[in-house]
Design a protein around this motif. Structure first.
Motif, mmCIF file in Angstrom:
data_model
loop_
_atom_site.group_PDB
_atom_site.id
_atom_site.type_symbol
_atom_site.label_atom_id
_atom_site.label_comp_id
_atom_site.label_asym_id
_atom_site.label_seq_id
_atom_site.Cartn_x
_atom_site.Cartn_y
_atom_site.Cartn_z
ATOM 1 N N PRO A 1 42.721 47.947 39.274
ATOM 2 C CA PRO A 1 41.073 47.642 39.658
ATOM 3 C C PRO A 1 40.064 48.231 38.398
ATOM 4 N N ALA B 1 36.358 40.195 41.647
ATOM 5 C CA ALA B 1 36.899 40.372 42.424
ATOM 6 C C ALA B 1 35.649 38.438 43.295
ATOM 7 N N ALA C 1 34.419 36.510 34.607
ATOM 8 C CA ALA C 1 35.535 35.263 35.243
ATOM 9 C C ALA C 1 37.278 36.333 36.415
ATOM 10 N N PHE C 2 37.019 37.762 36.067
ATOM 11 C CA PHE C 2 37.610 37.975 37.037
ATOM 12 C C PHE C 2 36.556 38.779 38.479
ATOM 13 N N VAL D 1 46.320 38.346 35.660
ATOM 14 C CA VAL D 1 46.501 37.432 34.120
ATOM 15 C C VAL D 1 46.942 38.513 32.676
ATOM 16 N N PRO D 2 47.483 37.702 31.904
ATOM 17 C CA PRO D 2 48.536 38.311 30.966
ATOM 18 C C PRO D 2 47.816 39.534 30.470
ATOM 19 N N LEU E 1 42.039 42.345 37.568
ATOM 20 C CA LEU E 1 42.871 41.654 35.834
ATOM 21 C C LEU E 1 43.803 41.277 36.609
#
Lengths: 1138, 367
Positions: free
Chosen positions: A144, A353, A350-351, A165-166, A162
């Protein structure tokens, strides 16, 4: 940014100066240090000072201030005070040098037993200091992380996750080990082969306008369109060359439209194909994007060098948006090449939380280098505290695409100021700026419109802003952008940062008013002889008011010991006063009980002013509390009473100058309070501007700081030194005397960067044997000796001459055509120099003149000179553009839509007849207009208004230019000062001092050059810039303006076209505009005469090469100017308008 | 990132682009990336970045509104993102008509369909649930719908094993995917030093607040819970948050929040011996009493006027019931004592509706 040597303490910086002068020059005092530390090539490359050069470079990188007597004095005093304070410390180590601060030359002696320390110091200095490295780790995307919104925005914590995601790719790093490849030889024949290839590539893309590259190089007959000439100083001739050799510093000149841009594009493709790394500096990011689009299309490996601060990015993004929004859909469903390089949205958002958490992700000021995460201990467990990390998405995200790509691109396009950007820690291990990376690793730097770049750099040395008292002032902008919208209903601006800014701004307004009130009263009471009149039109700082209030008239006349004591006393007073004011302003509601939060200590101040620590502490707390009361008190009478108490408290501690009368003391004290608070409050507002731009409050930052510290340390100090403070002047113009306050700061000589880039790090022993890039300075107007701002005093080394260009310009026609005042037909309309209140009327009458009747003159002019080409109306400012256009909308609604206005912000409801400078080039594709109105400076360099299609493709679209106003900078403009300071500094930097000259004679030469330049600039700073009051400075003043005028006329000469130029303002040649045919204009009365004389002097230059270059450059202008109808020239060479 | 994320991204993008277009039409401003970019558009862009990274795409597609404008002229399937490939429901949709520079009809329709990001998610949840129920034998559908909605409303935060037990023991394997999609892992932002706090009132979580003096245990994010219970209270700590799941924001906002009163009505009437059903006939009403005798719908609109306008257009399937009660939370009257009166006065629908508060509804139906 360089690492500091081991054991370096900034307070003891002078010890390093002593060591260097002692060991490297064998000197026993510091008298030559200011000249040596100013960084001039003329001194440091001189055989007698060369031994000091590497050390000087290191010492400047360490940030030891010693480039003037005042700085050196401060540095010496700091060290002496430090020794006094710390000598009884248990771990105290005596520094190697003992310095006598009482002698003005600061003699020193080396203390016994310190030789090894001195040897180590010298070793560090001459070995050079490596770049500081970054130590911010990249955040781990699998764990985090958190980001915070800005402190002023409430510092909301946003958790980012994150983990799903890769892993994003790792960011590439800039390779500083790459070395420039050395001289570059470019055979012109190979450029022709490239032109043919580009044409073939064009043929496969019929949807795109063709470049017709070969036909730009050769006529259909096979004849070359332009020649590349090289001066042969031996024979005095310009001879044609078939190979362009680029090495060291080269100056290329060519008229507008001689093929300079064509040559540069072909050169770039050639350089790219041959693996060279080239940096091209262009007049703007918009020009860079245009070129980037073309080069990308032709497959070149090209990237964009652009400033990365949030506010710079927002500004560029706005200009980009304006360019995209050129048609009626305003950018909906549109993009442009390079838009991907100016993206603003942050992918990390976008990430978030908790996207519904009520916070706003800081997209416009994203946390690229400030992501919070708990680092890992050696055992793999997380640390207790979060620390700063780099965003893990930098190897991929769109926002950082431009800087990320640069590390691998062969061609960089950008603006000269973008070079002063630090490479982000994502992409470089070292703390290095682009100009340093370029100096170390590039093969070639091309500076297009180099004279313009030079002017931009000069202006960067000066930062100025009207604080109050004008339409351009900061206070006015605060009202316009913040207070008026708030009161008129935009009270949705509830973000805490906006509120905080608004409160600070409102305090600033109050403080300004209080200062202005004092200045007004002083003048009402005392006329021009009041206690404050000595500060009029000079730089005013808290320090020089404090000097006038507390110090003896001339301390240099005092015996050494007294002088030293007096200097110490003054430094202590400054520290004390500034500390109290800062405490009061920054902590408004605190009640202090001790000095813990003050930024000075009581003991040394007490010692220097002859008081006890307790007295200082008590006084500081009282004074600070009274300043707080003074700021908050609304009632003027009570405010005055507080000032009285405050004055008594200060004077009880610090005795004012004995010779001052009580009234002078009172006024000076109040002035000190006003000046210090205004400056400090202003400086607290400045950092918030960036956020306010992001919030959409201000359209752009109102005050820009000058060059970076890193850049200032590799270019010389300006010969006029460093200045900062406020200026005030009274203006009686409108009948109501007003006061204007202006904040000005001056630092450095950034123009020298252009002349040094090819050997910028030559004294940097941390980069041994590193050659610099070749540098090519290119322009059309960079060679004009009389112009301090634009002249480039090297070469010229390459000249582009158009074949058969004569044909076009010989038919150019210049006309001085003043307009009769319809209300008073015996007089003509004179705009420049007219009282402010009348100018609008005059401009309207001028507009009427060109737009009255069934077939108005402005429209007829599209037919009667090279039919089909359009008309340009040139004015001085956007406000004047607006006035002309609005007037036409009222008086000629039938025509107004065919008059396109170039404006800073297009108004709502615009139907394409208002455009921004970024949209001008698209005019070539439109046929719904006849006349373009624009401010001269908005459309000069790099903007091509040409036929985009048809048989006249690439010919200048504007055929006639009407200068409605005679160009004149604003009276408070500092451009000429900046130009003169830049030119003077550069001249001294490049001067050849006699080979046998000892160092102290160099110091004397430096002082002498300083004195001369200071005399000129002081004079300019003291008076408003008015042509009539300039005396001998009128020539450089006119030459500078002329360059802009020629650049503007050059827009109508693209592709070798003829141009018609009409000077409509009677101010161009007022005597000729009069009715007495016996009277003639001369250099003093007419700018046209002065321009002609300057050009004449150049085309008859005694140096045969220069003369030939000048002819090639300026005959196309001089020829029609000498024949300018309507001007009665002093030597009788005049044509009467038939 | 779920399929729903891609769907919501495109809906928000349609909405954002429509807003941008409306601003151009009204104010003649240029498409800008600065502070004037509508928040919906900005959020859609950043979600697009998220999709790009999730797909390990070379380019971050969401960084610039200008490059997105360009992409949006093509159908989603041509954007180069695997999430937008068929069977993605909008794969064939292009949002912008490049020649005219206007939003396409599809774009306008998509924009109309979704409200906020959360509302768009809610619609998708609803649809997922309805689709999942289709696979049940017809007789079981209504029961399954009720059971699943009730589970979610009664357990906004749930232990993962309880969720699995519900699916397995309740025979909901067919809708397992849909049920799982109503929940997410406990977000890091909800944690108080690594521990989550359960709300004593609604069973959701208490989120950390900056004002730790007033809210030492955090604060519930569900508006209706806060209104009904102004003082937050903690039920339990969840130490191992990895074993728990929390409802998505859409579930919390649109199902759990209004559901608090639905559950209250249901439970009180049941205790009073009434024959009550939650969400009868797959959500024809919130609570049904005595079969189709009484249907109660709970609405939590802030404005009685807006609610009346909505009801005047349609009362949905509430018209199946003989008596139709429209109940509003008690706290509405605290804020606006004339709420019921205004609702009554502005309602113009053809169906006779009874307007009352939740408490009144309970009293009315307990008789």
């Amino acid at each position: 940014m360089r690492t500091k040597p081991d054991g370096f303490s900034p307070m003891l910086g002078v010890q390093w100066l002593c060591a260097a002068t002692d060991v490297l020059l064998g000197e026993r005092d510091l008298s030559n240090v200011p000249a040596l530390m100013s960084g001039y090539g003329s001194i440091l490359d001189h055989p007698n000072a060369r031994a000091f050069a590497a050390a000087a470079f290191s010492l400047r990188q360490m940030g030891i201030p010693a480039a003037s007597e005042i700085q050196l004095r401060q540095t010496v005093h700091n060290a002496v005070a430090w020794e006094d304070e710390h000598q009884h410390d248990p771990d105290y180590l005596q520094p190697p040098y003992s310095i006598d601060p009482e002698q003005p030359t600061y003699p020193f002696r080396r203390r016994p037993g310190t030789d090894h320390i001195v040897a180590d110091m010298i070793g560090s200095l001459v070995d050079g200091l490596p770049f500081e490295t970054w130590s911010i780790p990249v955040a781990d995307a699998t764990r985090p992380l958190a980001v915070f919104t800005g402190v002023s925005d409430g510092a909301e914590r946003i958790t980012v996750d994150l983990s799903a995601v890769p892993a994003p790719p790792i960011a590439p790093r800039y390779d500083l080990s790459r070395a420039p490849r050395g001289p570059i030889d470019i055979p012109l024949a190979e450029l022709e082969a490239i032109a043919a290839r580009l044409d073939a590539h064009d043929a496969t893309h019929p949807e795109r306008p063709r470049g017709n590259w070969l036909s730009r190089l050769r006529e259909a007959t096979g004849e070359q369109k332009f020649h590349v000439l090289v001066p042969d100083r031996g024979t005095g001739l310009l001879t044609e060359t078939d190979v362009i050799r680029l090495h060291g510093l080269k100056h290329l000149i060519g008229l507008p439209g001689t093929g300079k841009t064509t040559l540069i594009i072909l050169l770039l493709v050639w350089l790219d194909e041959n693996g060279y790394r080239t940096i091209v500096l262009l007049p703007s990011i918009e020009t860079s994007l245009n070129l980037l689009g073309d080069l990308r299309f032709y497959g070149a490996d090209v990237g964009l060098l652009v400033g990365q601060s949030p506010q710079t990015r927002i500004e560029h993004a706005r200009k980009l948006a304006e360019r995209i929004a050129v048609d009626e859909v305003r950018g909906f469903g549109r993009t442009t090449p390079g838009a991907d390089l100016l993206a603003l949205n942050c992918a990390l958002g976008a990430f978030d939380a908790d996207p519904d958490g009520g916070h706003e992700f800081p997209h416009l000021a994203p946390p690229c280098i400030d992501v919070k995460q708990r680092g890992l201990k050696k055992d793999g467990t997380a640390k207790a505290q979060e620390s700063r990390h780099l965003c893990p998405l930098s190897g991929w995200c769109g926002r950082l695409k431009a800087p990320r790509e640069l590390s691998e691109r062969r061609i960089w396009l950008g603006h000269v100021l973008s070079m002063d950007t630090r490479i982000s820690p994502h992409f470089a291990a070292e703390q290095v700026r682009y100009f340093e990376a370029v100096a170390m690793t590039a093969d070639l730097v091309i500076v297009d419109e180099a004279d313009g770049a030079q002017a931009v750099l000069d202006r960067k040395a000066i930062s100025s802003l009207d604080l109050t008292g004008s339409r351009e002032s900061y206070e006015h902008a605060l009202n316009r952008d913040l207070f008026t919208p708030l009161s008129a209903g935009r009270n949705d601006l509830t973000a805490s940062n906006v509120r905080q800014y608004s409160m600070a701004a409102s305090d600033f307004r109050e403080l300004n008013h209080s200062l202005v009130l004092q200045l007004q009263r002083d003048r009402q009471r005392n006329g021009a002889e009041g206690p404050l009149s000595r500060f009029k039109d000079t730089f005013v700082t808290g320090a020089n008011v404090a000097t006038a209030l507390f110090c003896p008239e001339d301390i240099s006349a005092l015996p050494p010991a007294e002088r030293f004591a007096e200097e110490r006393r003054f430094n202590a007073i400054r520290a004390f006063w500034d500390g109290c004011v800062r405490a009061a302003l920054s902590r408004r509601t605190d009640v202090d009980t001790d000095l813990d939060e003050y930024d000075f200590e009581a003991a040394p101040v007490a010692d220097a002013i002859g008081r006890t620590s307790d007295e200082v502490e008590t006084a500081a707390i009282t004074i600070t509390s009274l300043i707080r009361d003074w700021i908050s008190e609304p009632l003027p009478t009570r405010k005055d009473r507080i000032v009285e108490h405050l004055r008594n408290a200060v004077f009880a501690l610090i005795e004012p100058r004995a010779a001052l009368s009580p009234e002078e003391r009172a006024e000076l004290f109040k002035f000190l309070l006003g000046v210090t608070t205004v400056i400090m409050q202003f400086l607290t507002l400045i950092p918030a501007q960036q956020v306010m731009v992001a919030e959409g409050i201000h359209h752009e930052p109102l005050f820009r700081q000058g060059i970076s510290e890193d850049l200032a340390r590799v270019v010389p100090e300006a010969l006029i030194g460093r200045l900062s403070g406020i200026r005030f002047h009274h203006d009686d113009g409108s009948g109501r005397p007003s006061v204007k306050l202006q904040y000005v700061s001056f630092r450095g000589a950034p123009r020298t960067l252009l002349y040094r880039l090819h050997q910028l790090l030559r004294h940097d022993c941390a980069q041994p044997d590193r050659h610099g890039p070749a540098v090519l300075l290119a322009s059309a107007t960079s060679f004009l000796l009389e112009s301090p701002t634009f002249h480039i005093p090297v070469g010229p080394d390459l000249v582009l001459r158009r074949n058969g260009a004569d044909a076009g310009w010989r038919d150019s026609a210049y006309v001085f055509a003043p307009i009769r005042d319809p209300e008073e037909p015996t007089r003509v309309l004179r705009f420049s120099g007219a009282p402010l209140g009348q100018r609008d009327r005059i401009l309207r009458k001028m507009t009427d003149h060109y737009f009255t009747g069934d077939d108005p003159l402005a429209v007829a002019m599209t037919r009667d000179f090279d039919p089909g080409r359009k008309v340009g109306l040139v004015v001085n400012s956007y406000a004047q553009v607006r006035l002309v256009k609005d007037h036409l909308r009222r008086t000629r609604p039938d025509l107004a839509h065919r008059v396109v206005a170039v404006i800073d912000q297009t108004p709502p409801g615009n139907e394409g007849d208002w455009i921004t400078a970024a949209q001008v080039e698209r005019l070539g594709l439109r046929d719904d207009w006849d006349v373009l109105v624009f401010p001269m400076k908005a459309l000069a360099r790099g903007v091509n208004i040409v036929f985009e299609q048809g048989p006249r493709r690439r010919d200048a679209l504007l055929g006639t230019l009407v200068f409605l106003t005679r160009p004149h900078p604003a009276t408070e403009s500092l451009d000429l000062v900046a130009g003169l300071a830049g030119a003077g500094t550069l001249a001294f930097d490049r001067t050849d001092l006699a080979p046998g000259m000892p160092v102290n004679a160099m110091t004397a030469a430096w002082r002498d050059a300083r004195r001369q330049l200071m005399a000129v600039t002081r004079r300019l700073l003291r008076f408003p810039v008015q042509a009539s009051r300039l005396g001998p400075l009128a020539e450089p003043f006119t030459a500078d303006i002329m360059v802009d005028v020629l650049q503007t006329i050059g827009r109508a000469m693209r592709n070798g076209c003829k141009a018609r130029v009409i000077f409509a303002d009677a101010a161009w040649a007022p005597v000729s505009a009069g009715d007495d045919p016996a009277r003639r204009d001369n250099r003093q009365t007419s700018m046209l005469v002065m321009m002609r004389d300057i050009l004449r002097a150049r085309v008859t230059d005694p140096d045969p090469v220069d003369r030939e270059v000048y002819r090639a450059l300026y005959e196309p202008f001089l020829h029609p100017l000498e024949r300018c109808s309507g001007v009665r020239f002093p030597d009788g060479a005049s044509l009467v308008d038939e | 990132m779920t399929g729903a994320f891609a769907e919501v991204t495109t809906v928000l993008l349609a909405k954002g682009l429509s807003e941008i277009f409306d601003r151009i039409a009204n104010d003649d401003v240029a498409v800008q990336q600065d502070a004037s970019l509508p928040p919906t558009a900005r959020r859609a862009l950043t979600m697009l970045s998220g999709l790009s990274l999730a797909a390990a795409a070379d380019e971050d597609l969401g960084a610039s509104v200008h490059t997105v404008m360009d992409k949006a002229c093509q159908p989603f399937r041509a954007w180069g993102l695997p999430q937008f490939q068929p069977p993605f429901r909008y794969a064939d949709v292009a949002l912008i008509d490049r020649d005219l520079g206007v939003p396409t009809e599809d774009c306008r329709e998509m924009a109309r369909s979704g409200g906020s990001e959360t509302a768009a998610h809610e619609e998708i949840h609803h649809e997922h649930l309805r689709m999942a129920i289709k696979d049940y034998p017809p007789k079981e559908r209504t029961k399954a719908y009720t059971a699943i909605r009730e589970l979610v409303v009664r357990n906004p935060a749930i232990r993962e094993e309880d969720l699995h037990r519900f699916i397995v023991e309740g025979g909901h394997a067919a809708s397992a995917r849909a049920i799982m999609s109503f929940y997410r892992p406990i977000p890091l932002a909800t944690l108080h030093g690594g521990v989550a706090h359960l709300c004593a009132h609604c069973g959701s979580l208490l989120w950390p607040e900056r004002d730790t003096v007033t809210f030492p245990d955090g604060r519930c994010r569900i508006r209706q819970c806060r209104l009904a219970n102004p003082t937050p209270a903690k039920r339990d700590d969840i130490a191992d948050t990895t074993l728990w799941r929390l409802g998505t924001n859409a579930v919390l906002a649109y199902w759990v929040g209004p559901g608090l009163d639905e559950i209250r009505i249901h439970d009180t009437l049941k205790a009073a011996g009434k024959r009550v059903t939650l969400y009868p006939q797959a959500d024809a009403a919130d609570v049904g009493v005595d079969g189709l005798n009484i249907g109660i719908d709970v609405k939590t609109y802030a404005s009685p006027v807006v609610l009346a306008a909505k009801l005047s257009r349609s009362i949905g399937r509430l018209d199946m019931f003989t008596r139709k009660i429209l109940a509003v939370p008690d706290d509405k009257l605290r804020l606006n004592p004339r709420y019921i009166e205004q609702l009554h006065d502005t309602y113009q629908g053809k169906h006779p509706l009874e307007f009352m508060t939740v408490s009144q509804a309970i009293r009315e139906c307990s008789r």
